[in-house]
Write a protein that holds these residues in place. Structure first.
Motif, short mmCIF file in Angstrom:
data_model
loop_
_atom_site.label_atom_id
_atom_site.label_comp_id
_atom_site.label_asym_id
_atom_site.label_seq_id
_atom_site.Cartn_x
_atom_site.Cartn_y
_atom_site.Cartn_z
N ARG A 243 0.84 -1.20 0.00
CA ARG A 243 0.00 0.00 0.00
C ARG A 243 0.87 1.25 0.00
O ARG A 243 0.62 2.22 -0.73
CB ARG A 243 -0.88 0.02 1.25
N GLY A 244 1.89 1.24 0.85
CA GLY A 244 2.79 2.38 0.91
C GLY A 244 3.51 2.62 -0.41
O GLY A 244 3.67 3.76 -0.84
N ALA A 245 3.93 1.53 -1.05
CA ALA A 245 4.62 1.66 -2.34
C ALA A 245 3.70 2.24 -3.40
O ALA A 245 4.11 3.12 -4.17
CB ALA A 245 5.14 0.29 -2.78
N LEU A 246 2.46 1.79 -3.44
CA LEU A 246 1.51 2.32 -4.43
C LEU A 246 1.22 3.80 -4.18
O LEU A 246 1.12 4.59 -5.12
CB LEU A 246 0.21 1.52 -4.39
N SER A 247 1.07 4.16 -2.93
CA SER A 247 0.81 5.56 -2.59
C SER A 247 1.98 6.45 -3.02
O SER A 247 1.79 7.52 -3.61
CB SER A 247 0.56 5.69 -1.08
N GLU A 248 3.20 5.98 -2.75
CA GLU A 248 4.37 6.79 -3.05
C GLU A 248 4.62 6.89 -4.56
O GLU A 248 4.95 7.97 -5.06
CB GLU A 248 5.59 6.20 -2.33
N ILE A 249 4.44 5.79 -5.28
CA ILE A 249 4.68 5.86 -6.72
C ILE A 249 3.63 6.72 -7.40
O ILE A 249 3.91 7.42 -8.39
CB ILE A 249 4.74 4.45 -7.36
N THR A 250 2.42 6.74 -6.87
CA THR A 250 1.38 7.61 -7.43
C THR A 250 1.79 9.08 -7.33
O THR A 250 1.66 9.85 -8.30
CB THR A 250 0.04 7.40 -6.69
N GLU A 251 2.32 9.45 -6.19
CA GLU A 251 2.78 10.84 -6.01
C GLU A 251 3.95 11.14 -6.92
O GLU A 251 4.03 12.22 -7.52
CB GLU A 251 3.18 11.07 -4.55
N ALA A 325 2.22 -8.75 -3.20
CA ALA A 325 2.78 -7.51 -2.66
C ALA A 325 4.20 -7.27 -3.16
O ALA A 325 4.58 -6.13 -3.47
CB ALA A 325 2.76 -7.56 -1.13
N ALA A 326 4.99 -8.34 -3.25
CA ALA A 326 6.36 -8.19 -3.77
C ALA A 326 6.34 -7.74 -5.23
O ALA A 326 7.14 -6.89 -5.64
CB ALA A 326 7.11 -9.51 -3.62
N ASP A 327 5.42 -8.30 -6.02
CA ASP A 327 5.30 -7.90 -7.42
C ASP A 327 4.90 -6.42 -7.53
O ASP A 327 5.39 -5.69 -8.42
CB ASP A 327 4.27 -8.76 -8.13
N ALA A 332 6.26 -0.64 -8.66
CA ALA A 332 6.45 0.74 -8.20
C ALA A 332 7.91 1.16 -8.36
O ALA A 332 8.21 2.28 -8.82
CB ALA A 332 6.01 0.87 -6.75
N TYR A 333 8.82 0.29 -8.00
CA TYR A 333 10.26 0.55 -8.11
C TYR A 333 10.63 0.81 -9.58
O TYR A 333 11.36 1.76 -9.91
CB TYR A 333 11.02 -0.64 -7.56
N THR A 334 10.11 -0.01 -10.48
CA THR A 334 10.43 0.11 -11.90
C THR A 334 9.86 1.38 -12.50
O THR A 334 10.54 2.09 -13.27
CB THR A 334 9.89 -1.12 -12.66
N LEU A 335 8.61 1.70 -12.16
CA LEU A 335 7.97 2.89 -12.71
C LEU A 335 8.66 4.18 -12.28
O LEU A 335 8.61 5.18 -13.01
CB LEU A 335 6.50 2.94 -12.29
N ALA A 336 9.31 4.16 -11.15
CA ALA A 336 9.99 5.38 -10.66
C ALA A 336 11.24 5.69 -11.47
O ALA A 336 11.77 6.80 -11.38
CB ALA A 336 10.33 5.24 -9.19
N GLY A 337 11.72 4.72 -12.24
CA GLY A 337 12.90 4.98 -13.05
C GLY A 337 14.17 5.06 -12.23
O GLY A 337 14.26 4.49 -11.13
N PHE A 351 10.87 -2.15 -1.95
CA PHE A 351 11.17 -3.27 -2.85
C PHE A 351 11.99 -4.34 -2.12
O PHE A 351 11.68 -5.53 -2.17
CB PHE A 351 11.95 -2.73 -4.06
N ARG A 352 13.03 -3.90 -1.41
CA ARG A 352 13.88 -4.85 -0.68
C ARG A 352 13.12 -5.51 0.46
O ARG A 352 13.21 -6.73 0.68
CB ARG A 352 15.12 -4.13 -0.16
N ASP A 353 12.36 -4.72 1.22
CA ASP A 353 11.60 -5.27 2.35
C ASP A 353 10.60 -6.33 1.88
O ASP A 353 10.45 -7.38 2.51
CB ASP A 353 10.86 -4.15 3.07
N ALA A 354 9.93 -6.04 0.77
CA ALA A 354 8.91 -6.97 0.26
C ALA A 354 9.51 -8.32 -0.10
O ALA A 354 8.92 -9.38 0.18
CB ALA A 354 8.22 -6.35 -0.95
N HIS A 355 10.67 -8.30 -0.71
CA HIS A 355 11.25 -9.55 -1.17
C HIS A 355 11.93 -10.33 -0.05
O HIS A 355 12.03 -11.57 -0.12
CB HIS A 355 12.22 -9.28 -2.33
N VAL A 356 12.36 -9.67 1.00
CA VAL A 356 12.86 -10.40 2.17
C VAL A 356 11.69 -11.05 2.91
O VAL A 356 11.78 -12.19 3.37
CB VAL A 356 13.66 -9.47 3.10
N ALA A 357 10.56 -10.36 3.00
CA ALA A 357 9.39 -10.91 3.69
C ALA A 357 8.92 -12.22 3.06
O ALA A 357 8.46 -13.13 3.76
CB ALA A 357 8.26 -9.89 3.70
N THR A 358 9.03 -12.34 1.74
CA THR A 358 8.57 -13.56 1.07
C THR A 358 9.40 -14.78 1.44
O THR A 358 9.00 -15.91 1.14
CB THR A 358 8.60 -13.41 -0.47
#
Length: 385
Positions: A243-251, A325-327, A332-337, A351-358
């Motif tokens: 959720r946080g990633a989507l909110s931030e990439i939207t901004e 969530a990791a995807d 979001a990471y990719t869209l930010a360039g 991005f890093r946190d999501a993939h460690v959680a999995t």
């Protein structure tokens, strides 16, 4: 304390915690004052039995609270999740022993289920030796626990089915040695390093066998699958982080200009489609998770045991949430360039946190195999389901 008050406490802490995300990362642990604020708000007590001053929140309430914290910072949400689920043993343990461990509402608890220790049965106590990995939040804990194989006269004890006997043993955190092993890619702020004890005497009443013992308390919360609750906690962290990633990439996309500066990135059709798909995927995974949590909770509130199907579906929904969530964090990471590769970007951290959680055992890829065996009617070991 009500759920509304807990949510308000989280809201009140949001700005302060968010501003310290870089500090949390650099410290590689949750700063003590933040942990104290969270404890003071009652957030570590959300699953603790009421007889010890806990709140006994429902699994859905736990999910919402942990996700709200992880939306601010995944490491903070993770530490609260571990601290909260570590109090569940109070519902299994003999009351006087549980009172000693859980009676102080300001204490934080932690532990590692994996049986990385060796406990020699000495009659009225165990002699414990061991070193445990993944001790999330342990630096701020008053009490810790570690899984241990049980030995007697040097011989490994076994259950009737031949499986090794292991139990969780509980001890003051002051008795443990902390080892700085937490040099990792993501969830850096959880302080999930090793802890170790040597020749520690642990009274038998300060032990629990989660796969063999039955809860002392009959409340629906403690009838709910314990490993399902842990999986739900991990999934809740991934939900909030996404959720946080989507909110931030939207901004970012609304303010970032395309080459030449004619329009914002948000006006690009491909970007719009990517954001829409990510949003739909997150909503879908969340809806599935909420449905399976509710199904399991309804069964826990009844007279019969929770079905294997409901337990399996819950674990499947948790693993699916972590994967989706990791995807989303990758999108979001990719869209930010190029801006997302800098440590100053929250998106690279998410991005890093999501993939460690999995990688956590309760939502790892093998969980899909477990769920698949249940769906196909194949035999399955339900001890940790």
């Amino acid at each position: 304390m009500s759920i509304k008050e807990l949510q308000q406490a989280i809201e009140d802490m949001t700005t302060g915690i968010a501003a310290r995300s870089a500090e949390i990362e650099e410290a590689r642990r949750l700063p003590a004052d933040i942990a104290e604020d969270l404890a003071r708000a009652g957030l570590f007590n959300i699953l603790k039995p009421k007889e010890f001053g806990g709140l006994e929140c429902t699994p859905r309430e736990m999910m919402d609270l942990i996700a709200s914290l992880a939306q601010i910072n995944a490491s903070v949400g993770w530490c609260v999740m571990i601290g909260a689920t570590s109090t569940l043993a109070g519902a299994y343990m003999e009351k006087s022993a549980a009172q000693e461990i859980y009676g102080n509402p300001g204490n934080i608890h932690g532990g590692v289920f994996a049986p990385m220790g060796k406990a020699e049965d000495m009659g009225d106590h165990y002699m414990l030796n061991g070193q445990w990995q993944w001790g999330s939040g342990s630096a701020n804990c008053a009490w810790l626990s570690g899984g241990a194989m049980i030995f007697k006269d040097g011989e490994l004890q076994r259950l009737e089915n031949g499986a090794p006997l292991h139990r969780m043993l509980f001890f003051p955190a002051s008795e443990a040695e902390f080892i700085d092993t937490w040099h990792v890619a993501g969830l850096k702020g959880t302080g999930s390093g090793d802890f170790k004890v040597s020749g520690l005497r642990v009274p038998k009443q300060r032990s629990v066998g989660f796969t063999t013992d039955q809860p002392r308390l009959a409340d629906p919360l403690y009838k709910f699958p314990l490993f399902g609750l842990l999986a739900l906690g991990v999934a809740s962290v991934t939900l909030g982080n996404a959720r946080g990633a989507l909110s931030e990439i939207t901004e970012v996309l609304q303010s970032k200009r395309t080459a030449g500066g004619a329009r914002s990135q948000a006006q690009r059709a491909t970007v719009q489609a990517d954001i829409a798909r990510a949003s739909a995927a997150l909503r879908g995974a969340q809806a599935l998770l909420e449905k399976e949590v509710e199904t399991a909770w309804q069964e826990a509130s009844g007279e019969d045991a929770i079905s294997v199907a409901a337990r399996g579906d819950l674990r499947l929904a948790c693993a699916h949430m972590a994967e989706v969530a990791a995807d989303i964090c990758k999108t979001a990471y990719t869209l930010a360039g190029g801006s997302s590769v800098y440590l100053s970007s929250d998106l690279q951290r998410r991005f890093r946190d999501a993939h460690v959680a999995t990688q956590h055992l309760v939502v790892a890829p093998a969980t899909f195999e477990l769920a698949g065996r249940i769906l196909l009617g194949e035999p399955v070991d339900t001890a940790t389901l």
